[in-house]
Design a protein around this motif. Sequence first.
Motif, PDB file in Angstrom:
ATOM      1  N   GLY A 176       0.815  -1.221   0.000  1.00 10.28           N
ATOM      2  CA  GLY A 176       0.000   0.000   0.000  1.00 10.28           C
ATOM      3  C   GLY A 176       0.840   1.259   0.000  1.00 10.28           C
ATOM      4  O   GLY A 176       1.654   1.475   0.892  1.00 10.28           O
ATOM      5  N   PRO A 225      -0.647   7.203   2.612  1.00  8.96           N
ATOM      6  CA  PRO A 225       0.191   7.961   3.538  1.00  8.96           C
ATOM      7  C   PRO A 225       0.892   7.086   4.572  1.00  8.96           C
ATOM      8  O   PRO A 225       2.061   7.345   4.915  1.00  8.96           O
ATOM      9  N   ALA A 226       0.214   6.034   5.062  1.00  5.37           N
ATOM     10  CA  ALA A 226       0.850   5.167   6.061  1.00  5.37           C
ATOM     11  C   ALA A 226       1.994   4.369   5.425  1.00  5.37           C
ATOM     12  O   ALA A 226       3.113   4.328   5.970  1.00  5.37           O
ATOM     13  N   ASP A 265       1.674  -1.214  -4.805  1.00  4.58           N
ATOM     14  CA  ASP A 265       0.316  -0.653  -4.776  1.00  4.58           C
ATOM     15  C   ASP A 265      -0.415  -1.096  -6.026  1.00  4.58           C
ATOM     16  O   ASP A 265       0.142  -1.133  -7.116  1.00  4.58           O
ATOM     17  N   LYS A 266      -1.688  -1.391  -5.866  1.00  2.00           N
ATOM     18  CA  LYS A 266      -2.481  -1.877  -7.005  1.00  2.00           C
ATOM     19  C   LYS A 266      -2.799  -0.760  -7.998  1.00  2.00           C
ATOM     20  O   LYS A 266      -3.090  -1.021  -9.153  1.00  2.00           O
ATOM     21  N   ASN A 267      -2.747   0.492  -7.539  1.00  2.00           N
ATOM     22  CA  ASN A 267      -3.064   1.618  -8.427  1.00  2.00           C
ATOM     23  C   ASN A 267      -1.879   2.013  -9.305  1.00  2.00           C
ATOM     24  O   ASN A 267      -0.741   1.649  -9.021  1.00  2.00           O
ATOM     25  N   THR A 298      -8.174  13.988  -0.537  1.00  2.00           N
ATOM     26  CA  THR A 298      -8.512  14.365   0.841  1.00  2.00           C
ATOM     27  C   THR A 298      -8.808  15.858   0.950  1.00  2.00           C
ATOM     28  O   THR A 298      -8.343  16.661   0.125  1.00  2.00           O
ATOM     29  N   GLY A 299      -9.576  16.192   1.972  1.00  2.00           N
ATOM     30  CA  GLY A 299      -9.875  17.599   2.252  1.00  2.00           C
ATOM     31  C   GLY A 299     -10.466  18.315   1.048  1.00  2.00           C
ATOM     32  O   GLY A 299     -10.101  19.443   0.770  1.00  2.00           O
ATOM     33  N   ASN A 330      -6.307  18.147   4.262  1.00  2.00           N
ATOM     34  CA  ASN A 330      -6.115  18.596   5.656  1.00  2.00           C
ATOM     35  C   ASN A 330      -5.094  17.629   6.256  1.00  2.00           C
ATOM     36  O   ASN A 330      -5.436  16.617   6.835  1.00  2.00           O
ATOM     37  N   VAL A 346      -1.139  -7.148  -4.128  1.00  2.00           N
ATOM     38  CA  VAL A 346      -0.713  -8.294  -3.321  1.00  2.00           C
ATOM     39  C   VAL A 346      -1.950  -9.152  -3.064  1.00  2.00           C
ATOM     40  O   VAL A 346      -3.016  -8.650  -2.724  1.00  2.00           O
ATOM     41  N   ASP A 368      -8.394  -5.491   1.618  1.00  2.00           N
ATOM     42  CA  ASP A 368      -7.514  -6.676   1.491  1.00  2.00           C
ATOM     43  C   ASP A 368      -6.724  -6.935   2.774  1.00  2.00           C
ATOM     44  O   ASP A 368      -6.481  -8.080   3.154  1.00  2.00           O
ATOM     45  N   GLU A 392      -5.006   3.053   8.413  1.00  2.00           N
ATOM     46  CA  GLU A 392      -6.435   2.818   8.641  1.00  2.00           C
ATOM     47  C   GLU A 392      -6.804   1.343   8.803  1.00  2.00           C
ATOM     48  O   GLU A 392      -7.878   1.029   9.334  1.00  2.00           O
ATOM     49  N   LEU A 424      -5.200  11.449   9.021  1.00  2.00           N
ATOM     50  CA  LEU A 424      -3.892  11.383   8.343  1.00  2.00           C
ATOM     51  C   LEU A 424      -2.761  11.345   9.376  1.00  2.00           C
ATOM     52  O   LEU A 424      -1.757  10.664   9.160  1.00  2.00           O
TER      53      LEU A 424
HETATM   54  C1  LIG Z   1     -12.895  11.811   0.431  1.00  2.00           C
HETATM   55  C2  LIG Z   1     -11.945  11.673   1.605  1.00  2.00           C
HETATM   56  C3  LIG Z   1     -11.406  12.809   2.175  1.00  2.00           C
HETATM   57  C4  LIG Z   1     -10.549  12.710   3.276  1.00  2.00           C
HETATM   58  N1  LIG Z   1      -9.993  13.838   3.793  1.00  2.00           N
HETATM   59  C5  LIG Z   1      -9.159  13.746   4.849  1.00  2.00           C
HETATM   60  C6  LIG Z   1      -8.486  14.911   5.345  1.00  2.00           C
HETATM   61  O1  LIG Z   1      -8.587  16.008   4.773  1.00  2.00           O
HETATM   62  N2  LIG Z   1      -7.714  14.755   6.461  1.00  2.00           N
HETATM   63  C7  LIG Z   1      -7.534  13.548   7.090  1.00  2.00           C
HETATM   64  O2  LIG Z   1      -6.840  13.490   8.107  1.00  2.00           O
HETATM   65  N3  LIG Z   1      -8.088  12.420   6.580  1.00  2.00           N
HETATM   66  C8  LIG Z   1      -8.872  12.487   5.487  1.00  2.00           C
HETATM   67  N4  LIG Z   1      -9.421  11.347   4.953  1.00  2.00           N
HETATM   68  C9  LIG Z   1      -9.043  10.031   5.559  1.00  2.00           C
HETATM   69  C10 LIG Z   1      -7.658   9.618   5.062  1.00  2.00           C
HETATM   70  O3  LIG Z   1      -7.574   9.809   3.676  1.00  2.00           O
HETATM   71  C11 LIG Z   1      -7.368   8.140   5.387  1.00  2.00           C
HETATM   72  O4  LIG Z   1      -7.578   7.930   6.763  1.00  2.00           O
HETATM   73  C12 LIG Z   1      -5.927   7.791   4.989  1.00  2.00           C
HETATM   74  O5  LIG Z   1      -5.761   7.913   3.591  1.00  2.00           O
HETATM   75  C13 LIG Z   1      -5.551   6.380   5.431  1.00  2.00           C
HETATM   76  O6  LIG Z   1      -4.233   6.141   4.979  1.00  2.00           O
HETATM   77  P1  LIG Z   1      -3.692   4.670   4.709  1.00  2.00           P
HETATM   78  O7  LIG Z   1      -2.321   4.836   4.156  1.00  2.00           O
HETATM   79  O8  LIG Z   1      -3.890   3.832   5.908  1.00  2.00           O
HETATM   80  O9  LIG Z   1      -4.678   4.059   3.617  1.00  2.00           O
HETATM   81  P2  LIG Z   1      -5.008   4.551   2.068  1.00  2.00           P
HETATM   82  O10 LIG Z   1      -4.759   5.983   1.914  1.00  2.00           O
HETATM   83  O11 LIG Z   1      -6.354   4.017   1.789  1.00  2.00           O
HETATM   84  O12 LIG Z   1      -3.929   3.760   1.236  1.00  2.00           O
HETATM   85  C14 LIG Z   1      -3.968   2.352   1.105  1.00  2.00           C
HETATM   86  C15 LIG Z   1      -3.276   1.963  -0.183  1.00  2.00           C
HETATM   87  O13 LIG Z   1      -3.123   0.547  -0.206  1.00  2.00           O
HETATM   88  C16 LIG Z   1      -3.334   0.095  -1.536  1.00  2.00           C
HETATM   89  N5  LIG Z   1      -3.750  -1.310  -1.464  1.00  2.00           N
HETATM   90  C17 LIG Z   1      -4.817  -1.830  -0.832  1.00  2.00           C
HETATM   91  N6  LIG Z   1      -4.834  -3.164  -0.971  1.00  2.00           N
HETATM   92  C18 LIG Z   1      -3.754  -3.500  -1.716  1.00  2.00           C
HETATM   93  C19 LIG Z   1      -3.233  -4.727  -2.217  1.00  2.00           C
HETATM   94  N7  LIG Z   1      -3.839  -5.906  -1.960  1.00  2.00           N
HETATM   95  N8  LIG Z   1      -2.123  -4.696  -2.952  1.00  2.00           N
HETATM   96  C20 LIG Z   1      -1.504  -3.522  -3.236  1.00  2.00           C
HETATM   97  N9  LIG Z   1      -1.946  -2.331  -2.800  1.00  2.00           N
HETATM   98  C21 LIG Z   1      -3.054  -2.321  -2.045  1.00  2.00           C
HETATM   99  C22 LIG Z   1      -4.424   0.999  -2.069  1.00  2.00           C
HETATM  100  O14 LIG Z   1      -4.412   1.038  -3.472  1.00  2.00           O
HETATM  101  C23 LIG Z   1      -4.070   2.343  -1.424  1.00  2.00           C
HETATM  102  O15 LIG Z   1      -3.259   3.125  -2.279  1.00  2.00           O
HETATM  103  C24 LIG Z   1     -10.248  11.414   3.839  1.00  2.00           C
HETATM  104  C25 LIG Z   1     -10.793  10.278   3.250  1.00  2.00           C
HETATM  105  C26 LIG Z   1     -11.635  10.398   2.143  1.00  2.00           C
HETATM  106  C27 LIG Z   1     -12.197   9.151   1.532  1.00  2.00           C
END
Ligand SMILES: Cc1cc2nc3c(=O)[nH]c(=O)nc-3n(C[C@H](O)[C@H](O)[C@H](O)COP(=O)(O)OP(=O)(O)OC[C@H]3O[C@@H](n4cnc5c(N)ncnc54)[C@H](O)[C@@H]3O)c2cc1C
Length: 414
Positions: free
Chosen positions: A9, A12-13, A32-34, A44-45, A50, A134, A177, A384, A397
């Motif tokens: 993935g 941000p994490a 990453d799958k994308n 976001t935001g 944000n 993955v 996933d 997340e 975030l």
């Molecule tokens: C519309 C919207 C607006 C938001 N605005 C804010 C904001 O302004 N401020 C804030 O604090 N939070 C905001 N959030 C929440 C924040 O975006 C998420 O909490 C944050 O992105 C979580 O980060 P992450 O890295 O855990 O997961 P994600 O950002 O979801 O990243 C996970 C990644 O893993 C990849 N992945 C998943 N499964 C697989 C696999 N099997 N193989 C390969 N790759 C895989 C995905 O493609 C993705 O790129 C918002 C969310 C949304 C939906």
Amino acid sequence: MENSVIVIGAGPAGLTAAAFAAARGLQVTVYDKNAVPGRKLRITGKGRCNVTNACTLVSDLMENIPGSGRFLYSAFSRFMPSDVIELFEFLGVPLKIERGNRVFPVSDNAHDIADALTKYARGCGAEIITETAVKSLVIRDGAVCGVKTADGKTREAAAVIVATGGVSYPGTGSTGDGYRFAKAAGHTVTPLRPSLVGMETEAAVWRKAQGLTLKNAAVTVYRADNRKEVYRDFGELLFTHFGVSGPVILSASAHLRDIGTQKYILRIDLKPALDDKKLDARILREIAAGPAKNPANMLRTLLPASMVPVIMELWDVPPGSQVNKLTREQRQTLVYLLKNLESPITGLRPIEEAIVTAGGVSVKEIDPKTMQSKLVRGLYFAGEVIDADAYTGGFNLQIAFSTGAAAGRAVLDS
Ligand SMILES: Cc1cc2nc3c(=O)[nH]c(=O)nc-3n(C[C@H](O)[C@H](O)[C@H](O)COP(=O)(O)OP(=O)(O)OC[C@H]3O[C@@H](n4cnc5c(N)ncnc54)[C@H](O)[C@@H]3O)c2cc1C
């Protein structure tokens, strides 16, 4: 091989974890799958990102995390909002602080944040492989030893960091996933629920205002059984085909964690700037200015046009009557309605529409200092996918950055 790390993935994490691990000299590969890293981060935001909340105390952060705040104490303490701000400014993305300590890029462009973080991870030495999903973890003798990708290949690694996000906005790649991987590894995944999401309301008459945005509505949510207030705030509210949405509603939704078993009522104050007495005086002024008007015409001077049929249906006055014939009681009913527009909340919108997924990999089975699984050696979680979510304001975030940093610092550190 013994110093290789796979991160699943590039959100941000995952990107933060990858950068921190690669900066320590580990050989890091992110899948990453994308096609583009940070796809969700880029929306976001409302496209402005944000990126964090400029609060200075760990306790302030924890107050914004219902449930799992204590688990995050260590990760937050070691990577605070000030560290996030410093990092992005160092990466050439100037930031600004807005209402409620919300931090945004000066450019108001979320791509600047996503691009900077991607460049940072690469600059630290991480390889980011896109368009590669993955499929499963490879676990042998209680230790993770790699992953299987969608092309059927096994990719070996001494450690794996699962940073796959939740199940909200699945079009961005977060299709849950990681929960599957965690379960297959023996982890408990607590029930997934939508948070920061629209609310479905019972009052059918509200649908007449569908499409209307109120810039500054005062919203209260209380329990139906004992009328105990669980949320109160001002903000933008949107009437929709299912009920209500908009920033103040999304924030309120995070407080309804037991909506399956508990009944709640939503109250909207359409005239928050006026108390009952002042509102009555205002209505009297409108009546004096147009005594021959009918009630709906008079309401048009007080409310947005699409709210008028809603109030007319609830206010029991003959539509053809003249406003100078209204009784004191009818006026008082109107004052009450304008300040107490109420409906039972029948549910939250589906998790796919939620800004965040609440629930996830149980924090009881993750070491809070390192984000390492307590069940499988070399397996880490960040972001997340973990059972931790926050209110609005940049806290979600911050969870991603802090848990990503913790995992990246700790991975293979023994
Ligand atoms: C519309 C919207 C607006 C938001 N605005 C804010 C904001 O302004 N401020 C804030 O604090 N939070 C905001 N959030 C929440 C924040 O975006 C998420 O909490 C944050 O992105 C979580 O980060 P992450 O890295 O855990 O997961 P994600 O950002 O979801 O990243 C996970 C990644 O893993 C990849 N992945 C998943 N499964 C697989 C696999 N099997 N193989 C390969 N790759 C895989 C995905 O493609 C993705 O790129 C918002 C969310 C949304 C939906």
